[in-house]
Design a protein around this motif. Sequence first.
Motif, short mmCIF file in Angstrom:
data_model
loop_
_atom_site.label_atom_id
_atom_site.label_comp_id
_atom_site.label_asym_id
_atom_site.label_seq_id
_atom_site.Cartn_x
_atom_site.Cartn_y
_atom_site.Cartn_z
N ALA A 128 0.72 -1.15 -0.13
CA ALA A 128 -0.19 0.13 -0.08
C ALA A 128 0.76 1.37 0.14
CB ALA A 128 -0.97 0.00 1.20
N ASP A 129 0.49 2.29 -0.61
CA ASP A 129 1.03 3.90 -0.57
C ASP A 129 0.41 4.42 0.38
OD1 ASP A 129 2.79 2.94 -2.50
OD2 ASP A 129 1.73 3.48 -4.33
N VAL A 130 0.86 4.66 1.47
CA VAL A 130 0.20 5.59 2.54
C VAL A 130 0.82 6.91 2.65
CG1 VAL A 130 -0.33 5.45 4.96
CG2 VAL A 130 -0.27 3.16 3.84
N ARG A 131 0.08 7.84 2.81
CA ARG A 131 0.22 9.18 2.70
C ARG A 131 -0.13 9.74 4.09
NH1 ARG A 131 1.60 12.33 -1.43
NH2 ARG A 131 0.38 10.58 -2.81
N GLU A 132 0.66 10.36 4.96
CA GLU A 132 0.39 10.71 6.16
C GLU A 132 -0.19 12.23 6.23
OE1 GLU A 132 2.63 11.60 10.61
OE2 GLU A 132 3.70 10.45 8.87
N SER A 133 0.00 13.08 5.23
CA SER A 133 -0.63 14.07 4.90
C SER A 133 -0.47 14.79 3.24
CB SER A 133 -0.04 15.51 5.65
OG SER A 133 1.03 15.91 5.24
N ASP A 134 -1.26 15.50 3.03
CA ASP A 134 -1.22 15.85 1.63
C ASP A 134 0.31 16.62 1.07
OD1 ASP A 134 -3.84 15.09 1.26
OD2 ASP A 134 -4.76 16.94 1.58
N ILE A 154 -4.54 5.73 2.98
CA ILE A 154 -4.11 4.86 1.75
C ILE A 154 -4.60 5.32 0.54
CG2 ILE A 154 -4.29 2.62 0.85
CD1 ILE A 154 -5.07 1.58 3.73
N ASP A 155 -3.46 5.54 -0.43
CA ASP A 155 -3.67 6.21 -1.87
C ASP A 155 -4.18 4.81 -2.49
OD1 ASP A 155 -3.21 8.60 -1.10
OD2 ASP A 155 -1.31 8.80 -2.14
N ARG A 156 -3.19 4.02 -2.47
CA ARG A 156 -3.52 2.95 -3.49
C ARG A 156 -3.15 1.49 -2.77
NH1 ARG A 156 -5.20 3.33 -8.50
NH2 ARG A 156 -5.12 1.42 -9.81
N VAL A 157 -3.35 0.46 -3.07
CA VAL A 157 -2.74 -1.03 -2.79
C VAL A 157 -2.71 -1.54 -4.06
CG1 VAL A 157 -4.00 -1.27 -0.74
CG2 VAL A 157 -5.37 -2.05 -2.50
N GLN A 158 -1.48 -2.49 -4.11
CA GLN A 158 -1.25 -3.25 -5.24
C GLN A 158 -0.88 -4.68 -4.85
OE1 GLN A 158 1.06 -0.66 -4.08
NE2 GLN A 158 0.27 0.89 -5.05
N LEU A 159 -1.19 -5.47 -5.78
CA LEU A 159 -0.95 -7.11 -5.55
C LEU A 159 0.38 -7.36 -6.23
CD1 LEU A 159 -2.53 -9.39 -3.93
CD2 LEU A 159 -3.16 -9.67 -6.23
N HIS A 160 1.21 -7.93 -5.70
CA HIS A 160 2.62 -8.56 -6.35
C HIS A 160 2.37 -9.91 -6.42
CE1 HIS A 160 3.92 -4.12 -6.66
NE2 HIS A 160 3.39 -4.15 -5.45
N PRO A 161 2.96 -10.41 -7.57
CA PRO A 161 3.02 -10.04 -8.83
C PRO A 161 1.82 -9.49 -9.45
CG PRO A 161 3.22 -12.51 -9.19
CD PRO A 161 3.17 -12.00 -7.48
N GLU A 162 1.90 -8.39 -10.25
CA GLU A 162 0.51 -7.46 -10.83
C GLU A 162 -0.26 -8.55 -11.71
OE1 GLU A 162 1.35 -3.87 -12.21
OE2 GLU A 162 2.26 -3.26 -10.49
N THR A 163 0.44 -9.42 -12.46
CA THR A 163 -0.01 -10.29 -13.66
C THR A 163 -0.29 -11.82 -12.83
OG1 THR A 163 2.18 -11.08 -13.84
CG2 THR A 163 1.38 -9.21 -15.05
N SER A 164 -0.51 -11.86 -11.39
CA SER A 164 -0.84 -13.00 -10.82
C SER A 164 -2.27 -13.53 -11.69
CB SER A 164 -1.41 -12.77 -9.63
OG SER A 164 -0.17 -12.33 -8.75
N ALA A 165 -1.97 -14.92 -12.07
CA ALA A 165 -3.03 -15.58 -12.64
C ALA A 165 -4.38 -16.01 -11.86
CB ALA A 165 -2.52 -16.92 -13.21
#
Length: 288
Positions: A128-134, A154-165
């Motif tokens: 996750a990309d987490v931002r404490e303030s703007d 939380i700005d965004r979450v990602q799953l790795h690998p992104e191409t998971s089947a």
Amino acid sequence: VAIGGGTGMGVLLRGLKEHTSNLTAVVTVADDGGSSGRLRRDLGVLPPGDLRNCMTALADDEALLTQLFKYRFGIGEEVRGHSFGNLFITAMTEITGSFEQALAVSSQVLAIGGRVFPSTLEDVCLTADVRESDLQPAQRVTGESAIPSGRGTIDRVQLHPETSAAYPDAVQAILAADMIVAGPGSLFTSVMPNLLVRDIAAAIRSSRAVRVYVCNVATQDGETDGFSVDEHVSRIRVHTDGILFPNVLANNCYKGSLLSGAEWVKHVGNANGATQVFEADLVHEKSP
């Protein structure tokens, strides 16, 4: 088809099984905390905890085997904190040679009324990309269990690998479904990891089923602080590049005491105009 993980998924399945046995649970395998996390690190198996929760939810709650699968050891240095069900699935993985076969055998043992599938069989990691303030740059937090403890939004979450089947049986179940329900549950760490498996999201988008997102009744500390129903819906849309769930079920009863730090999740707008929000009293009287 119900999509999610954690305790919210179990609550949903226990209710749905009163109406039909034609149920399939598609469950996240991004968990890296607790008993599941220890088994994942020590033995290299996929985390069984959320899948085991769904199996016991679909089984007879009064059956001795169901109680056994739920049992968590309280003593013994090596097994303390582990649930018997997690250890059983791990052992069956070794015996049968595959995680999916272990799930099938476990489902047979519990005689569940439905099917339980992982969204993917790959060893995935959630970040996750987490931002404490703007005014500050986002910081990367790695690991499903670490994300709620990150300071900030939380700005965004990602799953790795992104191409998971995706797990093929899960995709087939989604495409054949009459209704697809996502949530309730932790937005970023239980619901979203399934939707970040690209073929899962594509199957939902292609499905002709009635598609419903069940929004949480309360915010979750470290994940959805201050979120409205509309913010929950917006975050799913941003992460999946479109409207996967045209229908949203939201709570409109705000009676009872919530956990410390939690707030009621309320519908305050039009959910971006692309979804229809159905409001009802979804609160458990004794445990809202």
